[in-house]
Write a protein that holds these residues in place. Structure first.
Motif, PDB file in Angstrom:
ATOM      1  N   ARG A 155       3.276   2.679   0.454  1.00  0.00           N
ATOM      2  CA  ARG A 155       3.569   3.686  -0.563  1.00  0.00           C
ATOM      3  C   ARG A 155       2.642   4.893  -0.418  1.00  0.00           C
ATOM      4  NH1 ARG A 155       3.836   2.527  -7.107  1.00  0.00           N
ATOM      5  NH2 ARG A 155       4.554   4.603  -7.732  1.00  0.00           N
ATOM      6  N   HIS A 156       3.247   6.079  -0.327  1.00  0.00           N
ATOM      7  CA  HIS A 156       2.495   7.326  -0.250  1.00  0.00           C
ATOM      8  C   HIS A 156       2.567   8.118  -1.549  1.00  0.00           C
ATOM      9  CE1 HIS A 156       1.683   6.827   4.005  1.00  0.00           C
ATOM     10  NE2 HIS A 156       2.976   6.637   4.250  1.00  0.00           N
TER      11      HIS A 156
ATOM     12  N   ASN B 112       7.830   7.814  -2.514  1.00  0.00           N
ATOM     13  CA  ASN B 112       7.647   8.059  -1.082  1.00  0.00           C
ATOM     14  C   ASN B 112       7.105   6.792  -0.421  1.00  0.00           C
ATOM     15  OD1 ASN B 112       7.194   9.034   1.454  1.00  0.00           O
ATOM     16  ND2 ASN B 112       5.643  10.527   0.870  1.00  0.00           N
TER      17      ASN B 112
ATOM     18  N   GLU C  50       7.028   4.321   3.197  1.00  0.00           N
ATOM     19  CA  GLU C  50       7.190   4.302   4.654  1.00  0.00           C
ATOM     20  C   GLU C  50       7.253   2.851   5.123  1.00  0.00           C
ATOM     21  OE1 GLU C  50       4.680   5.456   8.706  1.00  0.00           O
ATOM     22  OE2 GLU C  50       3.916   6.017   6.717  1.00  0.00           O
TER      23      GLU C  50
END
Length: 292
Positions: free
Chosen positions: A147-148, A152, A154
């Motif tokens: 988690r960014h 968001n 990845e």
């Protein structure tokens, strides 16, 4: 039936009069208050000065759920302030554990001095005791979301290596020693491994080192655990957490085999068989040692 007596129970304090009868793991002993309270800061001292409750069996004996056979050496030490063990005594590791449970510090010091003075071949364990090790490792591919931001994510992939060490030993006390020397590192802290089945004298260790690319939370989510080895100089600490603070992590099978050999050699074992290549003992798939 066992009865619990509170230290605030006047009848309990009055009943602690000489001679004292004890039922330790099914073995009956008789002693005096003076002997049992010789080490005032020990667990026995606390029990027989009314600081902590005592259990009684259906015959009125004070009941202690510990190894009854080994308690004779505990009691004899309190009587004479001397550690007197028979020639070739083979359960020193278990006796040390009992002394640690009862928190008899002078006895722990005597056991340590005894270990240093007695030749390895006489420290414990029957000659000819056999230790067998089988090892295995498997690579697992793990997919996880990194988690960014709030929305968001990845997708990441990494590989972890799962190790298994299956041990069998005809000398059960040695497996108990390994349970003291090795520990699992989990998200809840350090825990000791346990014998799979005491009657089968078998110990199975399973661990997964965390690779740098795998976040700690994802590692914990998979319920993975690492393997630690303790410093033998601190195995008599107050609790298991302190016991392993100065330990190091086992990150591969070669490291585990090396540590196992150190412990085995210290207890008088010698290598008897290495598979597949005796010249590559740290890369073995199976190993047999015999106590000489």
């Amino acid at each position: 039936m066992l009865n619990l007596n509170s230290p605030d129970d006047n009848s309990n304090r009055n009943s602690l009069q000489d001679p004292i009868s004890l039922n330790v793991g099914g073995e009956i002993y008789t002693s005096t208050l003076g002997t049992l309270t010789r080490c005032r800061d020990s667990m026995l001292g606390a029990m027989f000065t009314g600081q902590i409750p005592v259990l009684r069996d259906d015959r009125g004996n004070v009941f202690i759920d510990r190894d009854g056979r080994l308690f004779r050496y505990i009691l004899n030490y309190l009587r004479s302030s001397s550690l007197d063990l028979p020639y070739g005594f083979s359960e020193l590791t278990l006796l040390r554990r009992e002394a640690d449970f009862f928190q008899i510090r002078p006895l722990l010091e005597e056991i340590h001095r005894y270990e240093l003075s007695v030749p390895l071949s006489l420290r414990g364990g029957p000659l000819g005791a056999m230790l067998m090790l089988s090892v295995d490792s498997k690579v697992r591919v793990l997919h996880f979301n990194l988690r960014h931001g709030p929305e968001n994510y990845e997708l990441r992939t990494c590989s972890v290596q799962a190790f298994t060490a299956d041990l069998f030993c005809t000398w059960r006390a040695f497996l108990v020693l390994l349970c003291e020397r090795f520990s699992y590192r989990t998200s809840q802290g350090l825990t000791s491994p346990h014998l799979c089945n005491p009657r089968q004298n078998r110990l199975k260790l399973e661990w997964v080192p965390r690779p740098d690319e795998l976040p700690q939370d994802q590692y914990n989510k998979q319920h993975y655990r690492g393997l630690m080895v303790s410093d033998p100089e601190v195995t008599q600490s107050d609790d298991i957490m302190n016991m392993h603070r100065s330990g190091c992590e086992i990150t591969d099978m070669q490291g585990f085999v090396e540590e196992l050999l150190k412990v085995s050699f210290a207890e008088g074992f010698k290598v008897d068989l290495v598979v597949p290549d005796p010249a590559e003992i740290l890369n073995c798939t199976s190993l047999r040692l015999v106590k000489c």
